[in-house]
Design a protein around this motif. Structure first.
Motif, PDB file in Angstrom:
ATOM      1  N   ALA A   2       0.836  -1.199   0.000  1.00 22.68           N
ATOM      2  CA  ALA A   2       0.000   0.000   0.000  1.00 22.68           C
ATOM      3  C   ALA A   2       0.869   1.247   0.000  1.00 22.68           C
ATOM      4  O   ALA A   2       0.621   2.207  -0.744  1.00 22.68           O
ATOM      5  CB  ALA A   2      -0.928  -0.005   1.220  1.00 22.68           C
ATOM      6  N   ALA A   3       1.910   1.240   0.825  1.00 28.17           N
ATOM      7  CA  ALA A   3       2.815   2.387   0.881  1.00 28.17           C
ATOM      8  C   ALA A   3       3.577   2.532  -0.437  1.00 28.17           C
ATOM      9  O   ALA A   3       3.797   3.653  -0.917  1.00 28.17           O
ATOM     10  CB  ALA A   3       3.799   2.227   2.043  1.00 28.17           C
ATOM     11  N   ALA A   4       3.967   1.413  -1.031  1.00 33.36           N
ATOM     12  CA  ALA A   4       4.646   1.468  -2.326  1.00 33.36           C
ATOM     13  C   ALA A   4       3.711   2.013  -3.393  1.00 33.36           C
ATOM     14  O   ALA A   4       4.114   2.788  -4.266  1.00 33.36           O
ATOM     15  CB  ALA A   4       5.144   0.077  -2.727  1.00 33.36           C
ATOM     16  N   GLY A   5       2.435   1.637  -3.319  1.00 34.05           N
ATOM     17  CA  GLY A   5       1.456   2.170  -4.252  1.00 34.05           C
ATOM     18  C   GLY A   5       1.317   3.672  -4.123  1.00 34.05           C
ATOM     19  O   GLY A   5       1.123   4.383  -5.109  1.00 34.05           O
ATOM     20  N   ALA A   6       1.437   4.176  -2.891  1.00 35.81           N
ATOM     21  CA  ALA A   6       1.372   5.627  -2.676  1.00 35.81           C
ATOM     22  C   ALA A   6       2.632   6.308  -3.182  1.00 35.81           C
ATOM     23  O   ALA A   6       2.590   7.417  -3.720  1.00 35.81           O
ATOM     24  CB  ALA A   6       1.174   5.926  -1.189  1.00 35.81           C
ATOM     25  N   ALA A   7       3.785   5.648  -3.004  1.00 38.13           N
ATOM     26  CA  ALA A   7       5.052   6.247  -3.423  1.00 38.13           C
ATOM     27  C   ALA A   7       5.216   6.208  -4.934  1.00 38.13           C
ATOM     28  O   ALA A   7       5.710   7.164  -5.545  1.00 38.13           O
ATOM     29  CB  ALA A   7       6.220   5.523  -2.745  1.00 38.13           C
ATOM     30  N   VAL A   8       4.799   5.083  -5.554  1.00 40.29           N
ATOM     31  CA  VAL A   8       4.946   4.944  -7.001  1.00 40.29           C
ATOM     32  C   VAL A   8       3.837   5.734  -7.692  1.00 40.29           C
ATOM     33  O   VAL A   8       2.662   5.500  -7.460  1.00 40.29           O
ATOM     34  CB  VAL A   8       4.888   3.460  -7.424  1.00 40.29           C
ATOM     35  CG1 VAL A   8       4.843   3.349  -8.940  1.00 40.29           C
ATOM     36  CG2 VAL A   8       6.087   2.711  -6.871  1.00 40.29           C
ATOM     37  N   GLY A   9       4.215   6.652  -8.523  1.00 36.85           N
ATOM     38  CA  GLY A   9       3.236   7.474  -9.216  1.00 36.85           C
ATOM     39  C   GLY A   9       3.924   8.350 -10.235  1.00 36.85           C
ATOM     40  O   GLY A   9       4.932   7.965 -10.831  1.00 36.85           O
ATOM     41  N   LEU A  10       3.395   9.548 -10.411  1.00 37.74           N
ATOM     42  CA  LEU A  10       3.941  10.443 -11.423  1.00 37.74           C
ATOM     43  C   LEU A  10       5.349  10.915 -11.079  1.00 37.74           C
ATOM     44  O   LEU A  10       6.092  11.349 -11.953  1.00 37.74           O
ATOM     45  CB  LEU A  10       3.013  11.641 -11.603  1.00 37.74           C
ATOM     46  CG  LEU A  10       1.611  11.310 -12.110  1.00 37.74           C
ATOM     47  CD1 LEU A  10       0.796  12.574 -12.315  1.00 37.74           C
ATOM     48  CD2 LEU A  10       1.662  10.507 -13.404  1.00 37.74           C
ATOM     49  N   GLY A  11       5.711  10.848  -9.797  1.00 37.37           N
ATOM     50  CA  GLY A  11       7.068  11.216  -9.422  1.00 37.37           C
ATOM     51  C   GLY A  11       8.096  10.315 -10.086  1.00 37.37           C
ATOM     52  O   GLY A  11       9.208  10.745 -10.400  1.00 37.37           O
ATOM     53  N   ASN A  12       7.722   9.053 -10.310  1.00 38.82           N
ATOM     54  CA  ASN A  12       8.629   8.103 -10.942  1.00 38.82           C
ATOM     55  C   ASN A  12       8.615   8.209 -12.462  1.00 38.82           C
ATOM     56  O   ASN A  12       9.672   8.220 -13.101  1.00 38.82           O
ATOM     57  CB  ASN A  12       8.247   6.662 -10.570  1.00 38.82           C
ATOM     58  CG  ASN A  12       8.108   6.467  -9.090  1.00 38.82           C
ATOM     59  OD1 ASN A  12       7.096   6.854  -8.510  1.00 38.82           O
ATOM     60  ND2 ASN A  12       9.098   5.860  -8.452  1.00 38.82           N
ATOM     61  N   ILE A  13       7.404   8.278 -13.039  1.00 42.79           N
ATOM     62  CA  ILE A  13       7.279   8.141 -14.487  1.00 42.79           C
ATOM     63  C   ILE A  13       7.282   9.493 -15.187  1.00 42.79           C
ATOM     64  O   ILE A  13       7.660   9.587 -16.342  1.00 42.79           O
ATOM     65  CB  ILE A  13       6.016   7.321 -14.836  1.00 42.79           C
ATOM     66  CG1 ILE A  13       6.244   5.876 -14.355  1.00 42.79           C
ATOM     67  CG2 ILE A  13       5.717   7.307 -16.310  1.00 42.79           C
ATOM     68  CD1 ILE A  13       5.276   5.376 -13.385  1.00 42.79           C
TER      69      ILE A  13
END
Length: 433
Positions: A2-13
């Motif tokens: 769940a925390a990884a889902g929050a961290a992974v987003g537009l900041g990465n891609i």
């Protein structure tokens, strides 16, 4: 997850490839990876530990670290500053996510053959930007106001592997295109002469904090949901690994695709070597990439933007949840009312940014991710390392990992996060002045 889902987003891609392309490719990559490990991960452990100890909203969690009224007041200031970060981030994040939704809709209209609609959706016009920014806010508000978190996070955890697979497929496809190897070399081979440039250092640190949401209170909030059996260092390392892995894969796709697009006639760099339209780079390069893939490119575009939409939404709900959880807990106000009021206020601010895009967009990004967020993360380290105290910190961490007492991690980390991390953050920030 769940925390990884929050961290992974537009900041990465969106954020990471844009910063890498703007700051020398390989030089930015190696600096980013080093800062993630020497700053990001140790500070993430502290933020999650404070959250689990507090078992409350960010302000009340950090207040529990203080032993005197003065210490509690000082901690509260850091907590309030931390709550400002996700609100500022969401104000520009929703605009970028709106672009994403527009390109998702464009993938559908292109399949249906609606050329005029596709053209409107892919053009960065003011009207389109405002409409889709508000649409993304509506989705975020509907999820948060209902308190529905587990469902979308569970789906995010299932679909994140699909995003990994899609990136790998795109990467192998790109390698078959002319110009790709030049882009790959630009991304993977660093120019070590640029590694210590002040602008690159501050950009890499800001990106590390933005991507991992350190100092943004989201990870502190997720820490408050952890039970005492969880191993905090291991959990933080897993989140760091997943988040950094997605960013690295995004760079493997976007930067070679950028040089493929250049080979196909798309103008990416200005005459002075600076990146043109860096904020919209991903949304220029990816459609150009999908266009080279023929009919299958239409399907790949649709799948990619659907997955990205889910990744963006899981991050945005955690951002809005921070002020909503504080307000509902403190003032005993109804969650739907609070969510609509706070979400509506932030949506209005995002519209103002759209209306003054050239002035405000980059300013809000720098203010939140490169200025306030690192300082809040620094505050968490100082509060946790000095005010909380080594003994009480040990009691918190050892609950989920009894073996920690005899580990090398415990011998190094408490002093490292109390002294080295603050000095590194201040050194990087000071180098930009």
């Amino acid at each position: 997850m769940a925390a990884a889902g929050a961290a992974v987003g537009l900041g990465n891609i969106w954020g990471f490839p844009t910063q890498a392309a703007s700051n020398g490719g390989g030089a930015f990559l190696i600096t980013y990876l080093v800062l993630v490990m020497v700053l990001g991960f140790p500070m993430l452990v502290m933020e999650v530990a404070i959250g689990r100890h507090g078992q409350a909203n960010p302000v009340d969690s950090v207040r529990k670290l203080g032993r005197t009224p003065l210490q509690k007041a000082m901690a509260s200031l850091v907590g309030y500053a931390g709550m400002l970060v996700p609100s500022l981030v969401l104000s520009f994040y929703a605009i970028v996510a709106g672009w994403l939704l527009a390109f998702l809709a464009a993938a559908v209209t292109r399949i249906l053959g609606w050329d005029s609609a596709t053209t409107w959706l892919q053009a960065f016009g003011l009207e389109r930007n405002i409409v889709w920014t508000l649409a993304f806010y509506l989705l975020t508000i509907l999820v948060v106001q209902a308190g529905v978190r587990r469902g979308i996070e569970r789906w995010s955890a299932r679909l994140m592997p699909a995003l990994f697979v899609l990136f790998l497929l795109l990467f192998f496809y790109i390698l078959t295109q002319d110009g790709a190897m030049v882009g790959l070399k630009h991304y993977l081979v660093p120019d070590f002469g640029k590694v210590l440039e002040p602008d690159l250092l501050i950009s890499a640190m800001g990106q590390a904090f933005f991507s991992l949401t350190i100092g943004g209170c989201s990870m502190l909030m997720y820490g408050s949901y952890l039970n005492n059996k969880e191993n905090i260092p291991r959990t933080a390392f897993q989140v760091t690994l997943i988040d950094t892995g997605v960013a690295f894969l995004a760079g493997l796709v976007i930067l070679p695709a950028m040089f493929v697009a250049m080979h196909n006639g798309v103008t990416i760099f200005a005459e002075d070597g600076s990146l043109l339209s860096s904020d919209t780079l991903v949304f220029v390069v990816l459609p150009a990439l999908f266009d080279t893939m023929g009919p299958i490119g239409l399907v790949m575009a649709l799948v990619f933007f659907v997955l990205m939409g889910i990744a963006a939404l899981t991050s945005s709900i955690s951002m809005l949840e921070v002020p909503v959880s504080y307000t509902t807990e403190r003032f005993k106000a109804p969650r739907p009312l609070v969510t609509w009021l706070l979400g509506g206020g932030l949506a209005l601010f995002s519209v103002i940014i759209c209306l003054n895009f050239g002035t405000l967009f980059g300013l809000v990004i720098r203010l939140s991710t490169q200025n306030i967020q690192p300082l809040v993360g620094l505050g968490f380290c100082v509060l946790g390392g000095w005010m909380w105290g080594r003994a009480r910190l040990f009691e918190e961490l050892v609950q989920g990992s009894p073996e920690l007492a005899a580990s090398t991690f415990w011998r190094i980390w408490p002093w490292y996060v109390r002294i080295v991390c603050p000095l590194l953050v201040l050194l990087v920030i000071g180098s930009s002045w």
